[in-house]
Write an enzyme that holds these catalytic residues in place. Structure first.
Site, PDB file in Angstrom:
ATOM      1  N   ASP A 194     -30.421 -63.181  -7.362  1.00  0.00           N
ATOM      2  CA  ASP A 194     -28.978 -62.897  -7.442  1.00  0.00           C
ATOM      3  C   ASP A 194     -28.750 -62.139  -8.751  1.00  0.00           C
ATOM      4  O   ASP A 194     -28.782 -62.736  -9.819  1.00  0.00           O
ATOM      5  CB  ASP A 194     -28.191 -64.223  -7.447  1.00  0.00           C
ATOM      6  CG  ASP A 194     -26.679 -64.021  -7.361  1.00  0.00           C
ATOM      7  OD1 ASP A 194     -25.962 -64.996  -7.109  1.00  0.00           O
ATOM      8  OD2 ASP A 194     -26.240 -62.869  -7.571  1.00  0.00           O
ATOM      9  N   ASP A 205     -21.996 -57.608  -7.148  1.00  0.00           N
ATOM     10  CA  ASP A 205     -22.652 -58.914  -7.046  1.00  0.00           C
ATOM     11  C   ASP A 205     -23.302 -59.005  -5.674  1.00  0.00           C
ATOM     12  O   ASP A 205     -22.607 -59.050  -4.659  1.00  0.00           O
ATOM     13  CB  ASP A 205     -21.588 -60.013  -7.224  1.00  0.00           C
ATOM     14  CG  ASP A 205     -22.171 -61.421  -7.258  1.00  0.00           C
ATOM     15  OD1 ASP A 205     -21.389 -62.384  -7.389  1.00  0.00           O
ATOM     16  OD2 ASP A 205     -23.402 -61.552  -7.124  1.00  0.00           O
ATOM     17  N   HIS A 274     -16.499 -65.460  -3.895  1.00  0.00           N
ATOM     18  CA  HIS A 274     -15.409 -65.408  -4.867  1.00  0.00           C
ATOM     19  C   HIS A 274     -14.854 -64.003  -4.992  1.00  0.00           C
ATOM     20  O   HIS A 274     -15.559 -63.003  -4.772  1.00  0.00           O
ATOM     21  CB  HIS A 274     -15.954 -65.855  -6.225  1.00  0.00           C
ATOM     22  CG  HIS A 274     -17.232 -65.196  -6.594  1.00  0.00           C
ATOM     23  ND1 HIS A 274     -17.296 -64.054  -7.363  1.00  0.00           N
ATOM     24  CD2 HIS A 274     -18.531 -65.476  -6.271  1.00  0.00           C
ATOM     25  CE1 HIS A 274     -18.556 -63.684  -7.507  1.00  0.00           C
ATOM     26  NE2 HIS A 274     -19.328 -64.506  -6.850  1.00  0.00           N
ATOM     27  N   HIS A 282     -15.791 -64.265 -11.540  1.00  0.00           N
ATOM     28  CA  HIS A 282     -15.052 -65.107 -10.600  1.00  0.00           C
ATOM     29  C   HIS A 282     -13.569 -64.838 -10.808  1.00  0.00           C
ATOM     30  O   HIS A 282     -12.993 -65.273 -11.798  1.00  0.00           O
ATOM     31  CB  HIS A 282     -15.363 -66.589 -10.819  1.00  0.00           C
ATOM     32  CG  HIS A 282     -15.017 -67.431  -9.613  1.00  0.00           C
ATOM     33  ND1 HIS A 282     -13.751 -67.432  -9.057  1.00  0.00           N
ATOM     34  CD2 HIS A 282     -15.759 -68.256  -8.836  1.00  0.00           C
ATOM     35  CE1 HIS A 282     -13.738 -68.237  -8.020  1.00  0.00           C
ATOM     36  NE2 HIS A 282     -14.942 -68.753  -7.850  1.00  0.00           N
ATOM     37  N   GLU A 307     -20.672 -64.584  -0.159  1.00  0.00           N
ATOM     38  CA  GLU A 307     -22.012 -65.154  -0.261  1.00  0.00           C
ATOM     39  C   GLU A 307     -22.005 -66.512   0.408  1.00  0.00           C
ATOM     40  O   GLU A 307     -21.026 -67.254   0.331  1.00  0.00           O
ATOM     41  CB  GLU A 307     -22.448 -65.283  -1.716  1.00  0.00           C
ATOM     42  CG  GLU A 307     -21.542 -66.115  -2.592  1.00  0.00           C
ATOM     43  CD  GLU A 307     -21.954 -66.041  -4.051  1.00  0.00           C
ATOM     44  OE1 GLU A 307     -21.080 -65.745  -4.877  1.00  0.00           O
ATOM     45  OE2 GLU A 307     -23.149 -66.227  -4.332  1.00  0.00           O
ATOM     46  N   GLU A 402     -25.814 -62.374  -0.102  1.00  0.00           N
ATOM     47  CA  GLU A 402     -24.508 -62.023  -0.674  1.00  0.00           C
ATOM     48  C   GLU A 402     -24.290 -60.516  -0.717  1.00  0.00           C
ATOM     49  O   GLU A 402     -25.234 -59.761  -1.036  1.00  0.00           O
ATOM     50  CB  GLU A 402     -24.414 -62.555  -2.108  1.00  0.00           C
ATOM     51  CG  GLU A 402     -23.144 -62.160  -2.860  1.00  0.00           C
ATOM     52  CD  GLU A 402     -23.102 -62.779  -4.250  1.00  0.00           C
ATOM     53  OE1 GLU A 402     -21.993 -63.063  -4.740  1.00  0.00           O
ATOM     54  OE2 GLU A 402     -24.188 -63.031  -4.812  1.00  0.00           O
TER      55      GLU A 402
END
Ligand code: 57R
Ligand code: CO
Length: 421
Positions: A194, A205, A274, A282, A307, A402
């Site tokens: 990640d 992300d 998120h 976030h 994710e 994700e």
């Protein structure tokens, strides 16, 4: 911005744009004049430039501005909004808003698309070279060196988006090696990679899971399908609690046979996707993985990390092990710091990371040493948040996939989609 041509879902962006290198090979036209004869009359040698595609190197080292000289980065996978937002695809008004948006550097999607292309090229190499026997620190640095080179790291303008997550087996998130970590990747390990890339604070992300023996292939398949369901069902005005229900349904429709025992795949109930804000990983909205009554809606223009995490264990994580992940709390209360080491560490954090997450290795790379006491003091004062590894029970196996999506006015863009996942 090119008129938004409808890209068929499987059309993933090209790996390197039309960067061509002039390769002059001088064409000898016709038989070479006998040397020396008719000096004066040297016939002009016609320079023919042969266009050679500039390919990314292995390991990746070429900054993307060299591969995309026109500064336009590829659009991601486009998905149309469904139901009462389907009109947006063809709505003149929405397309106009979008064209206007593109003019405004603040809104343009070029920054996140550049970060996405860096992520695709770095993970392409990482997926090729990550193998059992490698040290976790070497895996992390391979990814971070690639990111820094390709995004052409430049302070808080562009760089690594957050600590490289390399959580193993029953641990699902927030593990990254700390200085001195001697852990080596094993044949039977299930690794969650990640990592993040940011351009002007727009954080890409995206994450994937690697396994090196087929035992848990079905678990990875379940989680990839659950994430793709989340991406497909996401949209403007979609309620987060409902979206969680679609993800749960897909995840729980899978089971894994491990050494003859059939285990259900469970969504991890206290982990989530998120929303993402500039310089804030976030953004405040959580997309949980189990149906719930969160009526909060997704809104036009928002960036989301979709994710999902699946587990063969309890489907619940707890904080476990040494912490590596930290981030300054966005609107932390201003408290006077008596500890001078804490004061100077905070200065270094503000200079090097701002509100972007960091880990201990990045502190040392920024020249900090003997920082632990000061760091723990900043955590205790509520100025810095610590994010310990999040793990299900020992013996459980967890997986993650994700992507980052953009809720554009006319359609959804899965900006980090690639040929790989
Ligand atoms: O995406 C300090 C980071 N994030 C890096 C990433 O879900 C994140 O806890 C945060 O470095 C900090 C979670 N959800 C509860 C709020 C229900 C985790 C798991 C996924 C991850 C890593 C994450 C989470 N929370 N924030 C982003
Ligand atoms: Co995330």
């Amino acid at each position: 911005m090119t008129a938004a041509v409808e890209k068929k879902p499987d059309e993933v962006p090209p790996s390197s744009a039309d960067a061509e290198e002039e390769v002059d090979d001088v064409e000898e036209d016709g038989a070479p004049e006998a040397q020396g004869a008719g000096e004066g009359k040297k016939k002009k040698k016609k320079k023919k430039t042969k266009k050679k595609k500039v390919e990314q190197t292995e390991p990746p080292t070429i900054g993307l501005s060299k591969l995309f000289p026109d500064g336009n980065y590829p659009e991601g996978e486009l998905q149309e909004y469904k139901d009462d937002n389907a009109y947006r695809t063809t709505s003149e008004e929405k397309r106009y808003n979008e064209r206007m948006a593109m003019e405004d550097p603040e809104v343009t999607y070029n920054n996140i698309r550049r970060a996405a292309e860096v992520h695709r090229q770095v993970r392409k190499y990482a997926r090729k070279v990550i193998r059992p026997g490698m040290r976790m620190i070497d895996i992390a640095e391979t990814i971070e060196n690639g990111t820094r080179a390709l995004v052409e790291e430049n302070g808080l303008e562009s760089g690594v988006g957050f600590p490289t997550g390399l959580s193993l087996n029953h641990c699902a998130a927030h593990y990254s090696p700390n200085p001195g970590d001697t852990l080596v990747l094993g044949e039977k390990d299930v690794l969650k990679v990640d990592f993040g890339v940011h351009v002007k604070g727009r954080i890409l992300d995206s994450a994937f899971t690697l396994n090196f023996d087929p035992t848990y292939d079905k678990l990875l398949e379940a989680v990839k399908a659950a994430t793709d369901t989340g991406i497909r069902e996401a949209g403007i005005d979609v309620r987060l609690g409902e979206l969680a229900g679609y993800i749960q349904e897909t995840m729980e429709s899978y089971e894994v046979e491990v050494n003859g025992k059939v285990l259900p795949v469970k969504p991890i109930e206290n982990l989530s996707g998120h929303s993402i804000n500039p310089y804030q990983i976030h953004g405040g909205k959580s997309v949980l993985l189990v149906k719930n009554d969160d009526q909060t809606k997704m809104e036009e223009g928002e960036y989301f990390a979709i994710e999902t995490f699946g587990s063969t264990g309890r489907g619940k994580v707890i904080e476990q092990g040494e912490c590596s992940h930290y981030a300054r709390i966005v609107d932390a209360p201003h408290v006077p710091l008596r500890l001078t080491s804490a004061k100077s560490l905070l200065k270094s954090i503000n200079k090097n990371f701002g509100t972007l997450p960091f880990c201990r290795r990045y502190l040392e790379r920024a020249g900090e040493s003997k920082y632990l006491l000061a760091l723990n003091h900043l955590v205790a004062q509520g100025i810095v948040q610590d994010y310990p590894p999040l793990c299900d029970v020992r013996g459980a196996m967890t997986a993650q996939f994700e992507h980052t999506i953009l809720l554009r006015p006319t359609r959804k863009e899965v900006v980090s989609r690639g040929e790989d996942y």
